[in-house]
Design a protein around this motif. Structure first.
Motif, PDB file in Angstrom:
ATOM      1  N   GLU A  75      37.696  39.809  33.083  1.00  0.00           N
ATOM      2  CA  GLU A  75      37.827  40.405  33.934  1.00  0.00           C
ATOM      3  C   GLU A  75      37.096  39.868  34.847  1.00  0.00           C
ATOM      4  O   GLU A  75      37.271  40.028  35.847  1.00  0.00           O
ATOM      5  CB  GLU A  75      36.939  41.545  33.616  1.00  0.00           C
ATOM      6  CG  GLU A  75      37.298  42.818  33.509  1.00  0.00           C
ATOM      7  CD  GLU A  75      37.615  43.993  32.263  1.00  0.00           C
ATOM      8  OE1 GLU A  75      35.732  44.053  33.469  1.00  0.00           O
ATOM      9  OE2 GLU A  75      37.363  45.356  31.816  1.00  0.00           O
ATOM     10  N   TYR A 103      39.100  48.024  35.726  1.00  0.00           N
ATOM     11  CA  TYR A 103      38.061  47.295  35.331  1.00  0.00           C
ATOM     12  C   TYR A 103      37.418  47.962  34.078  1.00  0.00           C
ATOM     13  O   TYR A 103      37.089  48.831  34.632  1.00  0.00           O
ATOM     14  CB  TYR A 103      37.464  45.597  36.598  1.00  0.00           C
ATOM     15  CG  TYR A 103      37.838  45.393  36.826  1.00  0.00           C
ATOM     16  CD1 TYR A 103      38.375  44.046  36.517  1.00  0.00           C
ATOM     17  CD2 TYR A 103      38.322  45.545  38.322  1.00  0.00           C
ATOM     18  CE1 TYR A 103      38.904  43.374  37.283  1.00  0.00           C
ATOM     19  CE2 TYR A 103      39.405  45.339  38.781  1.00  0.00           C
ATOM     20  CZ  TYR A 103      39.330  43.620  38.367  1.00  0.00           C
ATOM     21  OH  TYR A 103      40.340  43.112  38.954  1.00  0.00           O
ATOM     22  N   THR A 104      35.701  47.379  32.952  1.00  0.00           N
ATOM     23  CA  THR A 104      35.669  48.062  32.408  1.00  0.00           C
ATOM     24  C   THR A 104      34.392  47.818  32.740  1.00  0.00           C
ATOM     25  O   THR A 104      33.624  48.695  32.697  1.00  0.00           O
ATOM     26  CB  THR A 104      35.869  47.638  30.652  1.00  0.00           C
ATOM     27  OG1 THR A 104      35.897  46.672  30.505  1.00  0.00           O
ATOM     28  CG2 THR A 104      37.187  48.641  30.367  1.00  0.00           C
ATOM     29  N   ASP A 105      34.118  46.733  33.583  1.00  0.00           N
ATOM     30  CA  ASP A 105      32.779  46.560  34.140  1.00  0.00           C
ATOM     31  C   ASP A 105      32.389  47.022  35.246  1.00  0.00           C
ATOM     32  O   ASP A 105      33.265  46.279  36.482  1.00  0.00           O
ATOM     33  CB  ASP A 105      32.413  44.467  33.380  1.00  0.00           C
ATOM     34  CG  ASP A 105      30.740  44.352  34.269  1.00  0.00           C
ATOM     35  OD1 ASP A 105      30.308  45.105  34.718  1.00  0.00           O
ATOM     36  OD2 ASP A 105      30.626  43.951  33.615  1.00  0.00           O
ATOM     37  N   HIS A 106      31.796  48.184  35.727  1.00  0.00           N
ATOM     38  CA  HIS A 106      32.012  48.288  36.882  1.00  0.00           C
ATOM     39  C   HIS A 106      31.185  47.248  38.463  1.00  0.00           C
ATOM     40  O   HIS A 106      31.572  47.721  39.180  1.00  0.00           O
ATOM     41  CB  HIS A 106      30.336  49.036  37.324  1.00  0.00           C
ATOM     42  CG  HIS A 106      30.064  49.934  38.532  1.00  0.00           C
ATOM     43  ND1 HIS A 106      31.086  50.937  39.405  1.00  0.00           N
ATOM     44  CD2 HIS A 106      29.641  50.100  39.067  1.00  0.00           C
ATOM     45  CE1 HIS A 106      31.287  51.138  40.217  1.00  0.00           C
ATOM     46  NE2 HIS A 106      30.259  50.701  41.164  1.00  0.00           N
ATOM     47  N   ARG A 107      30.850  46.332  37.787  1.00  0.00           N
ATOM     48  CA  ARG A 107      30.544  45.244  39.094  1.00  0.00           C
ATOM     49  C   ARG A 107      32.192  44.311  39.125  1.00  0.00           C
ATOM     50  O   ARG A 107      31.709  44.086  40.336  1.00  0.00           O
ATOM     51  CB  ARG A 107      29.948  43.655  37.925  1.00  0.00           C
ATOM     52  CG  ARG A 107      27.739  44.412  37.689  1.00  0.00           C
ATOM     53  CD  ARG A 107      27.481  43.195  36.546  1.00  0.00           C
ATOM     54  NE  ARG A 107      28.250  43.222  35.640  1.00  0.00           N
ATOM     55  CZ  ARG A 107      27.834  42.601  34.909  1.00  0.00           C
ATOM     56  NH1 ARG A 107      26.744  41.510  35.058  1.00  0.00           N
ATOM     57  NH2 ARG A 107      28.139  42.225  33.680  1.00  0.00           N
ATOM     58  N   LEU A 109      34.517  45.973  39.474  1.00  0.00           N
ATOM     59  CA  LEU A 109      35.266  46.829  39.716  1.00  0.00           C
ATOM     60  C   LEU A 109      34.781  46.960  41.384  1.00  0.00           C
ATOM     61  O   LEU A 109      35.545  46.739  42.688  1.00  0.00           O
ATOM     62  CB  LEU A 109      35.181  47.979  39.344  1.00  0.00           C
ATOM     63  CG  LEU A 109      36.325  49.109  40.647  1.00  0.00           C
ATOM     64  CD1 LEU A 109      37.134  49.135  39.904  1.00  0.00           C
ATOM     65  CD2 LEU A 109      35.595  50.808  39.275  1.00  0.00           C
ATOM     66  N   VAL A 110      33.748  46.339  41.559  1.00  0.00           N
ATOM     67  CA  VAL A 110      32.767  46.595  42.882  1.00  0.00           C
ATOM     68  C   VAL A 110      33.679  45.286  44.113  1.00  0.00           C
ATOM     69  O   VAL A 110      33.189  45.819  44.923  1.00  0.00           O
ATOM     70  CB  VAL A 110      31.028  46.530  43.392  1.00  0.00           C
ATOM     71  CG1 VAL A 110      31.072  46.315  44.042  1.00  0.00           C
ATOM     72  CG2 VAL A 110      31.320  47.491  42.460  1.00  0.00           C
ATOM     73  N   ARG A 113      37.020  45.923  45.137  1.00  0.00           N
ATOM     74  CA  ARG A 113      36.728  46.575  46.147  1.00  0.00           C
ATOM     75  C   ARG A 113      36.126  46.917  47.221  1.00  0.00           C
ATOM     76  O   ARG A 113      36.162  47.121  48.229  1.00  0.00           O
ATOM     77  CB  ARG A 113      35.751  48.381  45.430  1.00  0.00           C
ATOM     78  CG  ARG A 113      36.628  49.070  44.521  1.00  0.00           C
ATOM     79  CD  ARG A 113      35.556  49.962  44.185  1.00  0.00           C
ATOM     80  NE  ARG A 113      36.426  50.898  43.393  1.00  0.00           N
ATOM     81  CZ  ARG A 113      36.014  52.380  42.415  1.00  0.00           C
ATOM     82  NH1 ARG A 113      35.106  52.843  43.195  1.00  0.00           N
ATOM     83  NH2 ARG A 113      36.837  53.413  42.523  1.00  0.00           N
TER      84      ARG A 113
END
Length: 148
Positions: A75, A103-107, A109-110, A113
């Motif tokens: 990721e 993504y499974t890890d929010h970091r 995805l951020v 985004r």
């Protein structure tokens, strides 16, 4: 509007599930707007390598820990690839691969985004800018059109 007229439309990022026509639509949009086209599925390897990942390593990790765990390990490289492609091609139409938005890890995805922030276009805006509407096929088949 003639094809010889340069359309001063914002650059775009196409996102959607696998097989929805992002590459086909991206090539057409790029041709019609006289912008370069970048298919992240075809160019991500270099960006992923910058983050320490190559396809051979992903395959090795799949064999060791399984596909789901290996994809989660990968990721950071995928998120890096999106951020680099967007930053490196400000005038291009970019098609993100389906795996570059999940993504499974929010970091991570951020990271994605943040790279894409402010680039969503409401239905009809692109048509007003170009006189051509891609929305009939792209959105009904699950794709999304983003723009800056």
């Amino acid at each position: 509007m003639s094809r010889s007229t340069r359309i001063e439309a914002p650059w775009m990022v196409l996102v959607g599930p696998s097989g929805t026509g992002k590459t086909t639509l991206g090539r057409e949009l790029a041709a019609r707007t006289r912008r370069p086209f970048v298919d992240l599925d075809a160019t991500a390897d270099g960006y992923c390598a910058e983050a320490g990942w190559i396809i051979a390593r992903l395959r090795e990790r799949i064999a060791v820990v399984g596909r789901v765990a290996a994809e989660a390990e990968w990721e950071p490289a995928r998120a890096h690839a999106v951020a680099r492609a967007v930053a490196g091609h400000p005038d291009a139409v970019i098609a993100l691969g389906a795996g570059h938005t999940s993504y499974t890890d929010h970091r991570h995805l951020v990271t994605v985004r943040t790279a894409l922030k402010g680039r969503f276009v409401p239905a009809g805006v692109f048509e007003k800018l170009t006189g051509w509407s891609p929305f009939g096929t792209a959105l009904t088949r699950g794709g999304a059109l983003l723009t800056g």
